[in-house]
Design an enzyme around this catalytic site. Structure first.
Site, PDB file in Angstrom:
ATOM      1  N   HIS A 170       0.906  -1.136   0.099  1.00  0.00           N
ATOM      2  CA  HIS A 170      -0.052  -0.007  -0.140  1.00  0.00           C
ATOM      3  C   HIS A 170       0.946   1.315   0.024  1.00  0.00           C
ATOM      4  O   HIS A 170       1.997   1.263   0.882  1.00  0.00           O
ATOM      5  CB  HIS A 170      -0.994   0.000   1.234  1.00  0.00           C
ATOM      6  CG  HIS A 170      -2.074   0.904   1.057  1.00  0.00           C
ATOM      7  ND1 HIS A 170      -2.237   2.225   1.152  1.00  0.00           N
ATOM      8  CD2 HIS A 170      -3.315   0.441   0.930  1.00  0.00           C
ATOM      9  CE1 HIS A 170      -3.161   2.863   1.101  1.00  0.00           C
ATOM     10  NE2 HIS A 170      -4.066   1.704   0.934  1.00  0.00           N
ATOM     11  N   PHE A 192      13.887  16.276   7.077  1.00  0.00           N
ATOM     12  CA  PHE A 192      13.901  14.718   7.549  1.00  0.00           C
ATOM     13  C   PHE A 192      14.792  14.519   8.361  1.00  0.00           C
ATOM     14  O   PHE A 192      15.903  14.142   8.276  1.00  0.00           O
ATOM     15  CB  PHE A 192      14.241  14.259   5.749  1.00  0.00           C
ATOM     16  CG  PHE A 192      14.124  12.718   6.233  1.00  0.00           C
ATOM     17  CD1 PHE A 192      12.717  12.316   6.148  1.00  0.00           C
ATOM     18  CD2 PHE A 192      15.116  12.006   6.255  1.00  0.00           C
ATOM     19  CE1 PHE A 192      12.528  10.917   5.862  1.00  0.00           C
ATOM     20  CE2 PHE A 192      15.088  10.551   6.056  1.00  0.00           C
ATOM     21  CZ  PHE A 192      13.490  10.025   6.403  1.00  0.00           C
ATOM     22  N   GLY A 246       8.222   8.997   9.852  1.00  0.00           N
ATOM     23  CA  GLY A 246       7.769   9.524   8.373  1.00  0.00           C
ATOM     24  C   GLY A 246       6.494  10.744   8.695  1.00  0.00           C
ATOM     25  O   GLY A 246       6.815  11.434   9.763  1.00  0.00           O
ATOM     26  N   VAL A 252      12.177  12.072  12.262  1.00  0.00           N
ATOM     27  CA  VAL A 252      11.372  11.952  11.209  1.00  0.00           C
ATOM     28  C   VAL A 252      11.719  10.682  10.212  1.00  0.00           C
ATOM     29  O   VAL A 252      10.647  10.057   9.863  1.00  0.00           O
ATOM     30  CB  VAL A 252      11.308  13.022  10.373  1.00  0.00           C
ATOM     31  CG1 VAL A 252      10.473  12.981   8.925  1.00  0.00           C
ATOM     32  CG2 VAL A 252      10.632  14.536  11.149  1.00  0.00           C
ATOM     33  N   GLY A 261       4.300  20.480  11.850  1.00  0.00           N
ATOM     34  CA  GLY A 261       5.612  19.687  12.436  1.00  0.00           C
ATOM     35  C   GLY A 261       6.771  20.095  11.380  1.00  0.00           C
ATOM     36  O   GLY A 261       6.748  21.118  10.734  1.00  0.00           O
ATOM     37  N   PRO A 262       7.857  19.592  11.773  1.00  0.00           N
ATOM     38  CA  PRO A 262       9.084  19.989  11.263  1.00  0.00           C
ATOM     39  C   PRO A 262       9.330  19.997   9.621  1.00  0.00           C
ATOM     40  O   PRO A 262       8.849  18.871   9.239  1.00  0.00           O
ATOM     41  CB  PRO A 262      10.104  19.046  11.874  1.00  0.00           C
ATOM     42  CG  PRO A 262       9.564  17.984  12.145  1.00  0.00           C
ATOM     43  CD  PRO A 262       8.326  18.519  12.629  1.00  0.00           C
TER      44      PRO A 262
END
Length: 563
Positions: free
Chosen positions: A83, A168, A176, A172, A164-165
Site C-alpha cells: 500500500h 527529514f 515518517g 522523522v 511539524g518540522p
C-alpha cells in the site's frame, strides 16, 4: 440537539506484528467515552485500519495517543508493503457521524494536526475538507513520493508541511509523515480477481476509477503522454465518479485485487462499483471471484446492495434486514476470502444500544416477562406486539404472492406492499418497548421528592408530561395498527387466495391492537389535567376505533363470502 459523534479511522503502517497492532489500538480505550469498533490488519499491505468513535474532544485525545504510540513502535525506515504510505500513522481521517458538520469536523482535524506537529515532532499535511490549499485536497498528492521521497519533499517550499518540522531529521526518519483530514464516510473496498497479474488488475482499475488513465500518443510503451494547453497529461476518464482505485497482488491470498476507495457512496455505491468491475473484468477475459471490505460500512450501504440484487432477481424487497444483508454478502462475495460477520462490520450494529429490550426476548421469555409480578410490560406493549404480528402476516402473504409462479409480471406490486408491511412492523416493534418506557416515566415522576412547594410543582409537572406521553404512545399504536390494515386488505383482494385466512388473521390482530391500545389511551387520558389535550386525543382515538370495527366486519363478511 443530538450528541456530537465523530469517527476516526487511522491507518497504521503495521499489519504483520499482532502484538504491536494490539498495543497501538489499546491506547484508544484508555480515553473515557471512546469506543473501539474495529481492527482490520493486512499482511501483504503491512497496514492496519483501526476504527473508533466518540465525542469530538475524546476522539481527538484518543487519536493523539494512538499516533504517539505508533510513532514509538513503528520504524518507517524498515517498512515495506504493497500500500502507498509515508508514515507510521499514515493517514488519520475524521468522519462526522451525528450532530456535527464536516466543516466543524475539519476544525478538530486542525487541532489534532497542530498538536501532533508541536508535541510529537511529526510533519504532516491536511487533506480533503481539512486541506488549507486546493492542491492538498487529494491524499495522493500529499503522499506523492511516499516515505522514500520525504527527504526532498519536506524541504521543498511548495510542499512545506502544514504542521511539524520541515526537515527529514533522525526522528522523522523513524516516524515518517502523516496526513490528517475531515472527510465524508469512505468505503475501502477490494474486488478479487482470478489472476495474479497486477498489470491486468490495474487496467480494470483505470477503466473504473474517476481519474481513468493517461492518454498516450501511440501506445504507453513507445508513445509519449498527450498534454493539454497547460502542459498537464490528458486523461481518459473512467466509468465511475467518486472512485479511486489501483491494482495490486496480495501474496497472502495468492490473487490480484482492485483496491477501491469509494469516497461518496451517494454517487457511486459499493454494489455499482462491484457490478461495473465484473463487466470490465469479463471484457478483459478475467473473472471477479468476490470482494473484501476493509474496515466498516454503514447499514444503509448493505441494505441498498441487498435491494439492488433482489431487484435484479425480480424478488420482493419486503424481507427482513438480516435477509437483505445475507443477499448482499453472497452477491458481492464478501465472504470469499474470510467469513463476513455483519455484527462486526456494520457501524450501526457496533454502536447499537445494548440495554435489555422486550423485543429482543424469545417468544417464551416475553410471555414470562409479561406474566411476572411487574406492571410492565402491560396492555399497551402487548397491543403493539399483536399489531406487529398482524402486519407480519400481511407482509408474508405479499412476499409469497410476489414469488408465485405465473405472477412474475406482478412481483413489483407485491414487493411494494411487503416493503410497506415491513415499515409498519418495525414501527410497532419499536412501540412495544416505548409503551413500557412511557409507563416507567410516570413511575419516575411519582418517585420524585415532594418536601416543599418547588419540589411538588416539579413533581406534578413531570407526572403530567409523563402521563401525556403515556397517552400519546398507545394512540400511536392505534394509528399504526389501523394504517397497517391496508396491507392485509390489499392481500385479501389481490394476494394468493390460498392465504386468505393468513391475511384475515392479520386483520384481527390489527383490530386487537387498535382496541387494546384504545383502552390504554382512555385509562391514561382520564388522569391528564390538561383536558383540552385529553379531549382532542380521545376524539381522534374514538374515530380510529370505530373505523377499525367497521373494517373488521367488512373483512369477516368478505371471508365468509369466499369460504
Amino acid at each position: 440537539m443530538n450528541k456530537q459523534l465523530i469517527e476516526c479511522v487511522p491507518n497504521i503502517s503495521e499489519g504483520r506484528d499482532s502484538n504491536k497492532i494490539k498495543e497501538i489500538a489499546a491506547v484508544v480505550e484508555t480515553v473515557e467515552g471512546v469506543k473501539l469498533l474495529d481492527i482490520d490488519p493486512g499482511k501483504a499491505t503491512n497496514r492496519t485500519v483501526i476504527t473508533f468513535v466518540g465525542e469530538p474532544e475524546n476522539v481527538i485525545e484518543a487519536a493523539f495517543r494512538l499516533i504517539k504510540k505508533a510513532s514509538e513502535l513503528i520504524d518507517m525506515s524498515k517498512h515495506s508493503g504493497e500500500h502507498p504510505r509515508f508514515g507510521a500513522t499514515d493517514v488519520c481521517p475524521l468522519v462526522p457521524i451525528s450532530g456535527i458538520s464536516l466543516e466543524e469536523t475539519a476544525v478538530y482535524a486542525h487541532t489534532l494536526g497542530e498538536r501532533v506537529g508541536k508535541e510529537l515532532g511529526i510533519p504532516g499535511y491536511f487533506y480533503e475538507k481539512a486541506a488549507k490549499e486546493d492542491k492538498r485536497k487529494n491524499l495522493a498528492s500529499c503522499r506523492s513520493g511516499e516515505y522514500e521521497g520525504l527527504k526532498e519533499k519536506l524541504v521543498n517550499p511548495a510542499w512545506k508541511p502544514d504542521f511539524g518540522p520541515a526537515e527529514f531529521n533522525s526522528k522523522v526518519a523513524k516516524t515518517g509523515a502523516i496526513a490528517i483530514s475531515a472527510r465524508d464516510f469512505l468505503i475501502a473496498y477490494n474486488v478479487n480477481l482470478n489472476t495474479t497479474s497486477t498489470r491486468r488488475a490495474n487496467a480494470i482499475a483505470f477503466d473504473i476509477r474517476e481519474a481513468g488513465r493517461v492518454q498516450y500518443e501511440g501506445n504507453k510503451i513507445s508513445g509519449k503522454p498527450m498534454l493539454d494547453k497547460n502542459g498537464e497529461p490528458i486523461r481518459i476518464p473512467g466509468k465511475l465518479k467518486a472512485v479511486k482505485g489501483i491494482g495490486w497482488y496480495i501474496e497472502e491470498y495468492g490473487i490480484a485485487q482492485i483496491s477501491y476507495n469509494l469516497t461518496n457512496i451517494n454517487i457511486t455505491s459499493m454494489h455499482v462499483a462491484f457490478d461495473e468491475t465484473v463487466k470490465a473484468a469479463t471484457e478483459r477475459g478475467l473473472r471477479v471471484t468476490g470482494s473484501e471490505l476493509i474496515g466498516l460500512i454503514p447499514l444503509k450501504a448493505m441494505l441498498d446492495a441487498g435491494d439492488y440484487f433482489l431487484t435484479k432477481q425480480q424478488r420482493s424487497l419486503g424481507i427482513s434486514e438480516a435477509e437483505k444483508i445475507k443477499i448482499a454478502v453472497k452477491s458481492l462475495g464478501l465472504d470469499d476470502l474470510k467469513p463476513f460477520n455483519p455484527k462486526e462490520k456494520i457501524i450501526e450494529y457496533l454502536l447499537k444500544d445494548t440495554s435489555k429490550k422486550l423485543i429482543d426476548l424469545s417468544v417464551s421469555d416475553f410471555a414470562e416477562e409479561t406474566a411476572g409480578e411487574s406492571m410492565a410490560p402491560g396492555g399497551g406493549s402487548i397491543a403493539a406486539y399483536v399489531g406487529a404480528l398482524g402486519v407480519s402476516l400481511g407482509t408474508m402473504v405479499a412476499n409469497l404472492s410476489s414469488h408465485k409462479a405465473g405472477w412474475d409480471d406482478k412481483w413489483e406490486f407485491y414487493s411494494n406492499w411487503a416493503v410497506k408491511g415491513q415499515a409498519y412492523k418495525n414501527k410497532l416493534l419499536f412501540l412495544v418497548d416505548e409503551d413500557t418506557n412511557a409507563f416507567n416515566k410516570i413511575i419516575e415522576g411519582f418517585r420524585m421528592p415532594k418536601s416543599n412547594s418547588e419540589e411538588i410543582n416539579a413533581r406534578n409537572e413531570a407526572i403530567e408530561m409523563a402521563t401525556k406521553y403515556a397517552t400519546e404512545i398507545p394512540f400511536e399504536v392505534m394509528q399504526t395498527a389501523y394504517n397497517s390494515m391496508e396491507v392485509m386488505q390489499a392481500m385479501l383482494k389481490e394476494g394468493m387466495q390460498s392465504s386468505l385466512s393468513d391475511a384475515a388473521v392479520g386483520i384481527l390482530c390489527a383490530r386487537t391492537a387498535v382496541v387494546g391500545a384504545f383502552f390504554n389511551v382512555r385509562i391514561n387520558a382520564k388522569d391528564i389535567k390538561d383536558r383540552k389535550f385529553a379531549d382532542e386525543i380521545l376524539a381522534k382515538a374514538t374515530k380510529i376505533y370505530q373505523e377499525t370495527l367497521t373494517i373488521e366486519q367488512e373483512v369477516i363478511a368478505f371471508i365468509d363470502g369466499k369460504m
